[in-house]
Design a protein around this motif. Sequence first.
Motif, PDB file in Angstrom:
ATOM      1  N   ARG A  93     -40.437  13.946  34.266  1.00 50.85           N
ATOM      2  CA  ARG A  93     -40.203  12.497  34.288  1.00 50.85           C
ATOM      3  C   ARG A  93     -40.643  11.875  32.967  1.00 50.85           C
ATOM      4  NH1 ARG A  93     -44.031   9.822  37.888  1.00 50.85           N
ATOM      5  NH2 ARG A  93     -45.215   9.750  35.981  1.00 50.85           N
ATOM      6  N   ASN A  94     -41.801  12.282  32.463  1.00 51.04           N
ATOM      7  CA  ASN A  94     -42.299  11.747  31.190  1.00 51.04           C
ATOM      8  C   ASN A  94     -41.330  12.043  30.059  1.00 51.04           C
ATOM      9  OD1 ASN A  94     -44.555  10.896  32.541  1.00 51.04           O
ATOM     10  ND2 ASN A  94     -45.866  12.531  31.789  1.00 51.04           N
ATOM     11  N   SER A  95     -40.776  13.225  30.047  1.00 51.78           N
ATOM     12  CA  SER A  95     -39.829  13.610  29.003  1.00 51.78           C
ATOM     13  C   SER A  95     -38.563  12.754  29.084  1.00 51.78           C
ATOM     14  CB  SER A  95     -39.481  15.091  29.133  1.00 51.78           C
ATOM     15  OG  SER A  95     -38.550  15.461  28.151  1.00 51.78           O
ATOM     16  N   ILE A  96     -38.073  12.543  30.292  1.00 49.94           N
ATOM     17  CA  ILE A  96     -36.869  11.721  30.480  1.00 49.94           C
ATOM     18  C   ILE A  96     -37.132  10.297  30.010  1.00 49.94           C
ATOM     19  CG2 ILE A  96     -35.377  10.657  32.226  1.00 49.94           C
ATOM     20  CD1 ILE A  96     -35.717  13.345  33.819  1.00 49.94           C
ATOM     21  N   ILE A  97     -38.252   9.730  30.423  1.00 48.61           N
ATOM     22  CA  ILE A  97     -38.592   8.350  30.046  1.00 48.61           C
ATOM     23  C   ILE A  97     -38.754   8.231  28.540  1.00 48.61           C
ATOM     24  CG2 ILE A  97     -40.463   6.638  30.167  1.00 48.61           C
ATOM     25  CD1 ILE A  97     -40.722   7.449  33.158  1.00 48.61           C
ATOM     26  N   GLU A  98     -39.405   9.176  27.930  1.00 51.14           N
ATOM     27  CA  GLU A  98     -39.667   9.112  26.491  1.00 51.14           C
ATOM     28  C   GLU A  98     -38.385   9.236  25.679  1.00 51.14           C
ATOM     29  OE1 GLU A  98     -41.725   8.169  23.335  1.00 51.14           O
ATOM     30  OE2 GLU A  98     -42.592   8.178  25.339  1.00 51.14           O
ATOM     31  N   HIS A  99     -37.389   9.934  26.192  1.00 51.96           N
ATOM     32  CA  HIS A  99     -36.147  10.140  25.443  1.00 51.96           C
ATOM     33  C   HIS A  99     -35.053   9.130  25.778  1.00 51.96           C
ATOM     34  CE1 HIS A  99     -38.190  13.971  24.727  1.00 51.96           C
ATOM     35  NE2 HIS A  99     -37.568  13.902  23.579  1.00 51.96           N
ATOM     36  N   MET A 100     -35.388   8.116  26.549  1.00 52.44           N
ATOM     37  CA  MET A 100     -34.399   7.071  26.852  1.00 52.44           C
ATOM     38  C   MET A 100     -34.132   6.251  25.590  1.00 52.44           C
ATOM     39  SD  MET A 100     -35.382   5.753  30.629  1.00 52.44           S
ATOM     40  CE  MET A 100     -33.866   4.855  30.794  1.00 52.44           C
ATOM     41  N   PRO A 101     -32.907   5.791  25.407  1.00 47.55           N
ATOM     42  CA  PRO A 101     -32.576   5.029  24.192  1.00 47.55           C
ATOM     43  C   PRO A 101     -33.102   3.593  24.217  1.00 47.55           C
ATOM     44  CG  PRO A 101     -30.653   5.221  25.605  1.00 47.55           C
ATOM     45  CD  PRO A 101     -31.729   6.056  26.228  1.00 47.55           C
ATOM     46  N   SER A 102     -33.625   3.138  25.342  1.00 48.15           N
ATOM     47  CA  SER A 102     -34.143   1.773  25.468  1.00 48.15           C
ATOM     48  C   SER A 102     -35.646   1.802  25.682  1.00 48.15           C
ATOM     49  CB  SER A 102     -33.514   1.079  26.679  1.00 48.15           C
ATOM     50  OG  SER A 102     -32.119   1.079  26.576  1.00 48.15           O
ATOM     51  N   GLY A 103     -36.257   0.643  25.439  1.00 47.04           N
ATOM     52  CA  GLY A 103     -37.671   0.507  25.764  1.00 47.04           C
ATOM     53  C   GLY A 103     -37.822   0.412  27.267  1.00 47.04           C
ATOM     54  N   LEU A 104     -38.852   1.023  27.821  1.00 46.59           N
ATOM     55  CA  LEU A 104     -39.003   1.054  29.268  1.00 46.59           C
ATOM     56  C   LEU A 104     -40.470   0.890  29.662  1.00 46.59           C
ATOM     57  CD1 LEU A 104     -37.551   1.791  32.035  1.00 46.59           C
ATOM     58  CD2 LEU A 104     -38.513   4.042  31.661  1.00 46.59           C
ATOM     59  N   PHE A 105     -40.720  -0.023  30.589  1.00 50.19           N
ATOM     60  CA  PHE A 105     -42.019  -0.186  31.221  1.00 50.19           C
ATOM     61  C   PHE A 105     -41.836   0.131  32.693  1.00 50.19           C
ATOM     62  CE2 PHE A 105     -42.313  -3.163  27.673  1.00 50.19           C
ATOM     63  CZ  PHE A 105     -43.585  -2.915  27.177  1.00 50.19           C
ATOM     64  N   LEU A 106     -42.673   0.981  33.263  1.00 50.35           N
ATOM     65  CA  LEU A 106     -42.688   1.188  34.711  1.00 50.35           C
ATOM     66  C   LEU A 106     -43.860   0.385  35.240  1.00 50.35           C
ATOM     67  CD1 LEU A 106     -42.048   5.014  35.177  1.00 50.35           C
ATOM     68  CD2 LEU A 106     -40.429   3.145  35.291  1.00 50.35           C
ATOM     69  N   LEU A 107     -43.598  -0.432  36.256  1.00 46.80           N
ATOM     70  CA  LEU A 107     -44.618  -1.323  36.785  1.00 46.80           C
ATOM     71  C   LEU A 107     -44.963  -0.994  38.221  1.00 46.80           C
ATOM     72  CD1 LEU A 107     -43.145  -4.737  35.542  1.00 46.80           C
ATOM     73  CD2 LEU A 107     -44.786  -3.253  34.377  1.00 46.80           C
ATOM     74  N   THR A 108     -46.209  -1.287  38.598  1.00 45.83           N
ATOM     75  CA  THR A 108     -46.612  -1.212  39.995  1.00 45.83           C
ATOM     76  C   THR A 108     -46.132  -2.484  40.686  1.00 45.83           C
ATOM     77  OG1 THR A 108     -48.718  -2.340  39.632  1.00 45.83           O
ATOM     78  CG2 THR A 108     -48.708   0.068  39.336  1.00 45.83           C
ATOM     79  N   LYS A 109     -46.367  -2.595  41.980  1.00 48.36           N
ATOM     80  CA  LYS A 109     -45.962  -3.798  42.719  1.00 48.36           C
ATOM     81  C   LYS A 109     -46.690  -5.039  42.229  1.00 48.36           C
ATOM     82  CE  LYS A 109     -44.497  -1.493  46.886  1.00 48.36           C
ATOM     83  NZ  LYS A 109     -44.620  -1.363  48.336  1.00 48.36           N
ATOM     84  N   THR A 110     -47.844  -4.842  41.595  1.00 48.39           N
ATOM     85  CA  THR A 110     -48.614  -5.985  41.086  1.00 48.39           C
ATOM     86  C   THR A 110     -48.374  -6.186  39.583  1.00 48.39           C
ATOM     87  OG1 THR A 110     -50.564  -4.590  40.759  1.00 48.39           O
ATOM     88  CG2 THR A 110     -50.396  -5.782  42.859  1.00 48.39           C
ATOM     89  N   ASN A 111     -47.278  -5.633  39.076  1.00 45.39           N
ATOM     90  CA  ASN A 111     -46.849  -5.787  37.678  1.00 45.39           C
ATOM     91  C   ASN A 111     -47.777  -5.129  36.655  1.00 45.39           C
ATOM     92  OD1 ASN A 111     -44.550  -7.255  38.428  1.00 45.39           O
ATOM     93  ND2 ASN A 111     -45.763  -9.111  38.583  1.00 45.39           N
ATOM     94  N   ARG A 112     -48.563  -4.179  37.086  1.00 42.72           N
ATOM     95  CA  ARG A 112     -49.396  -3.428  36.150  1.00 42.72           C
ATOM     96  C   ARG A 112     -48.560  -2.291  35.579  1.00 42.72           C
ATOM     97  NH1 ARG A 112     -54.183  -5.388  35.815  1.00 42.72           N
ATOM     98  NH2 ARG A 112     -55.089  -6.523  37.552  1.00 42.72           N
ATOM     99  N   VAL A 113     -48.742  -2.019  34.287  1.00 42.91           N
ATOM    100  CA  VAL A 113     -47.956  -0.987  33.609  1.00 42.91           C
ATOM    101  C   VAL A 113     -48.506   0.387  33.989  1.00 42.91           C
ATOM    102  CG1 VAL A 113     -47.220  -0.082  31.375  1.00 42.91           C
ATOM    103  CG2 VAL A 113     -47.469  -2.561  31.697  1.00 42.91           C
ATOM    104  N   SER A 114     -47.671   1.175  34.655  1.00 46.17           N
ATOM    105  CA  SER A 114     -48.092   2.527  35.026  1.00 46.17           C
ATOM    106  C   SER A 114     -47.570   3.555  34.029  1.00 46.17           C
ATOM    107  CB  SER A 114     -47.634   2.883  36.437  1.00 46.17           C
ATOM    108  OG  SER A 114     -46.221   2.874  36.517  1.00 46.17           O
ATOM    109  N   GLN A 115     -46.491   3.215  33.332  1.00 46.69           N
ATOM    110  CA  GLN A 115     -45.945   4.119  32.318  1.00 46.69           C
ATOM    111  C   GLN A 115     -45.101   3.300  31.352  1.00 46.69           C
ATOM    112  OE1 GLN A 115     -44.306   7.552  34.119  1.00 46.69           O
ATOM    113  NE2 GLN A 115     -44.202   8.676  32.218  1.00 46.69           N
TER     114      GLN A 115
END
Length: 150
Positions: free
Chosen positions: A75-97
């Motif tokens: 999953r980390n590899s897929i997220i890191e190689h995405m062409p866009s900026g990406l934030f994964l958030l928890t339900k309380t809007n905290r950045v998890s990745q």
Amino acid sequence: CGNEHYCRKHQIYTCSCAPIQDRNGNLIGAVNVTVLKELAHPHTLGMVLSASDSIAKELELTEAMQSIERISAQRNSIIEHMPSGLFLLTKTNRVSQVNTRALNMFGLSYEQIIGQNLFNYLSIDEGENGVTVFTKEQYNEEVTVRRLDS
């Protein structure tokens, strides 16, 4: 136990043994305690069974953790190689990745943003139709994202 042993020279011993099995029931080892029969204790077999069960459960837990780590690395590899900026958030809007592209876009560091509420660092303006982002599922909605000056 003692005279139950087939070999005469082993008849002075008492043995307590339990198999160790993997999650598929395959035999992968055993725990054995052998003592002179006059030193035998009635609870030894229970201890051996408990040790065997604990070892099997620890091996299963280790295998599960390794599987989770493999999936996480993919999953980390897929997220890191995405062409866009990406934030994964928890339900309380905290950045998890977050990927490097997003960090670079907003001049943030991983240590600075991870675990923090994203909206302490960024603001997101409403879309063209006045619908605030995150209130409903949207596709191709254009919004303006700005870094808040801290």
